[in-house]
Design a protein around this motif. Sequence first.
Motif, mmCIF file in Angstrom:
data_model
loop_
_atom_site.group_PDB
_atom_site.id
_atom_site.type_symbol
_atom_site.label_atom_id
_atom_site.label_comp_id
_atom_site.label_asym_id
_atom_site.label_seq_id
_atom_site.Cartn_x
_atom_site.Cartn_y
_atom_site.Cartn_z
ATOM 1 N N ASN A 7 0.906 -1.213 0.045
ATOM 2 C CA ASN A 7 0.098 0.038 0.118
ATOM 3 C C ASN A 7 0.822 1.317 0.121
ATOM 4 O O ASN A 7 1.651 1.591 0.981
ATOM 5 C CB ASN A 7 -0.955 0.054 1.268
ATOM 6 C CG ASN A 7 -1.688 1.400 1.258
ATOM 7 O OD1 ASN A 7 -1.473 2.358 0.891
ATOM 8 N ND2 ASN A 7 -3.093 0.880 1.710
ATOM 9 N N TRP A 9 0.378 4.436 0.114
ATOM 10 C CA TRP A 9 0.000 5.700 0.737
ATOM 11 C C TRP A 9 -0.233 6.894 -0.083
ATOM 12 O O TRP A 9 0.139 8.011 0.255
ATOM 13 C CB TRP A 9 1.144 5.860 2.034
ATOM 14 C CG TRP A 9 0.392 6.792 2.977
ATOM 15 C CD1 TRP A 9 -0.652 6.783 3.545
ATOM 16 C CD2 TRP A 9 1.336 7.114 4.336
ATOM 17 N NE1 TRP A 9 -0.818 7.432 4.536
ATOM 18 C CE2 TRP A 9 0.574 7.694 5.040
ATOM 19 C CE3 TRP A 9 2.807 7.358 4.354
ATOM 20 C CZ2 TRP A 9 0.894 8.439 6.106
ATOM 21 C CZ3 TRP A 9 3.218 7.905 5.485
ATOM 22 C CH2 TRP A 9 2.401 8.634 6.237
ATOM 23 N N LYS A 12 2.800 9.454 -0.827
ATOM 24 C CA LYS A 12 3.240 10.434 0.151
ATOM 25 C C LYS A 12 4.672 10.613 0.409
ATOM 26 O O LYS A 12 5.254 11.487 0.554
ATOM 27 C CB LYS A 12 2.481 10.474 1.573
ATOM 28 C CG LYS A 12 2.696 11.479 2.400
ATOM 29 C CD LYS A 12 1.665 11.123 3.592
ATOM 30 C CE LYS A 12 1.884 12.404 4.911
ATOM 31 N NZ LYS A 12 1.085 12.087 5.944
ATOM 32 N N GLU A 33 -3.666 1.944 -3.213
ATOM 33 C CA GLU A 33 -3.625 3.672 -2.819
ATOM 34 C C GLU A 33 -2.723 4.255 -3.984
ATOM 35 O O GLU A 33 -1.684 5.041 -3.756
ATOM 36 C CB GLU A 33 -3.267 4.034 -1.571
ATOM 37 C CG GLU A 33 -4.079 3.602 -0.506
ATOM 38 C CD GLU A 33 -3.954 4.360 0.884
ATOM 39 O OE1 GLU A 33 -3.319 5.265 0.931
ATOM 40 O OE2 GLU A 33 -4.391 3.492 1.676
ATOM 41 N N TYR A 227 2.610 5.197 11.005
ATOM 42 C CA TYR A 227 1.398 4.779 11.328
ATOM 43 C C TYR A 227 1.156 4.699 12.655
ATOM 44 O O TYR A 227 1.949 3.920 13.727
ATOM 45 C CB TYR A 227 0.804 3.158 10.976
ATOM 46 C CG TYR A 227 -0.345 2.763 10.992
ATOM 47 C CD1 TYR A 227 -1.599 3.228 10.116
ATOM 48 C CD2 TYR A 227 -0.914 2.004 12.129
ATOM 49 C CE1 TYR A 227 -2.885 2.935 10.530
ATOM 50 C CE2 TYR A 227 -2.080 1.740 12.046
ATOM 51 C CZ TYR A 227 -3.122 2.349 11.234
ATOM 52 O OH TYR A 227 -4.476 1.844 11.515
ATOM 53 N N SER A 257 6.607 4.075 3.193
ATOM 54 C CA SER A 257 4.808 4.110 3.139
ATOM 55 C C SER A 257 4.533 4.114 4.748
ATOM 56 O O SER A 257 5.502 3.587 5.546
ATOM 57 C CB SER A 257 4.340 3.241 2.510
ATOM 58 O OG SER A 257 2.816 3.148 2.699
ATOM 59 N N ASP A 258 3.433 4.130 5.168
ATOM 60 C CA ASP A 258 2.737 3.811 6.318
ATOM 61 C C ASP A 258 2.682 2.034 6.655
ATOM 62 O O ASP A 258 2.334 1.720 7.538
ATOM 63 C CB ASP A 258 1.768 4.561 6.789
ATOM 64 C CG ASP A 258 0.557 4.335 6.146
ATOM 65 O OD1 ASP A 258 0.764 3.883 5.014
ATOM 66 O OD2 ASP A 258 -0.506 4.700 6.688
ATOM 67 N N HIS A 259 2.622 1.623 5.365
ATOM 68 C CA HIS A 259 2.755 0.117 5.131
ATOM 69 C C HIS A 259 3.912 -0.594 4.897
ATOM 70 O O HIS A 259 4.938 0.382 4.169
ATOM 71 C CB HIS A 259 1.763 -0.341 4.202
ATOM 72 C CG HIS A 259 0.360 0.007 4.422
ATOM 73 N ND1 HIS A 259 -0.571 -0.967 4.842
ATOM 74 C CD2 HIS A 259 -0.295 1.222 4.329
ATOM 75 C CE1 HIS A 259 -1.809 -0.234 5.124
ATOM 76 N NE2 HIS A 259 -1.733 0.968 4.786
#
Length: 266
Positions: A7, A9, A12, A33, A227, A257-259
């Motif tokens: 993902n 994000w 970003k 995303e 996250y 990412s935050d993933h």
Amino acid sequence: MEIMCLNAWGGKLHEPLLPYLKDAAPDILCLQEVVHSPASNKDWLTYRDADHILPQRANFFRDVCSALPDHQATFCPQAQGILWDDDKQIPSQFGIATFVHKALPIIGQIQGFVHKDYAPDGYGDHPRSRNAHGVRVYDELTNRPISVLHMHGLRDLSGKHDTPDRTAQAHRLLALNEQLTDRNGLSVTCGDFNVDPHSKTLQILNAAGFQELVAAYNIPTTRTSHYKKAARFADYMLINDMQAVKTFEVIRGPEVSDHCPLILRL
């Protein structure tokens, strides 16, 4: 063969993400995303939803295509809504994308919605439209077809617990997989499912013959330090034949990412 699921994000963290993807260059990349704004040449636009304001990499799909010029790219939109360039409204599509190295013959492909349908007039209320995309490729090294299917599971504002919509989503994902995969063929299913590790979604896939690798490898989290919420799992990768797994990793760094990226080597 190397398969990556992430993902992204909305791009970003594109500054570390794009060099990472270019260097990793997996044979198959499954991205969730993904933002695509063909009406704008801007690098950044803004998403506004009441007090929820986020910068969006306006043409993130284009960015990844540039980073992976040797891959065939497919963008699958879930909805078209509005992003903002200062006070100007820009139509922008949001969805998932799949990148397959051009050396791999694509011998089958499927795309479909697992929740609602395409939303052309705005992103809509939560839970929003969600889709899945899969490819069946032929691996000449092992002399076999391999199916890879991914989705971005629906987001429910009340949490990642089981709901009737999520149960229906899992059955639709499984039906897409059955259409994509050869009888007795090797199949990988992955994505940001937006569910807990003991969810009914994963139980349904397990009952169909899939084993989930995040749990099998005792991975403590699929989230990065970006996250901030308590839930530490959202992303999963499943396979219908564990003997085909060479390695499986959840990449902790660099944080893109935050993933975390999930990487399966067959």
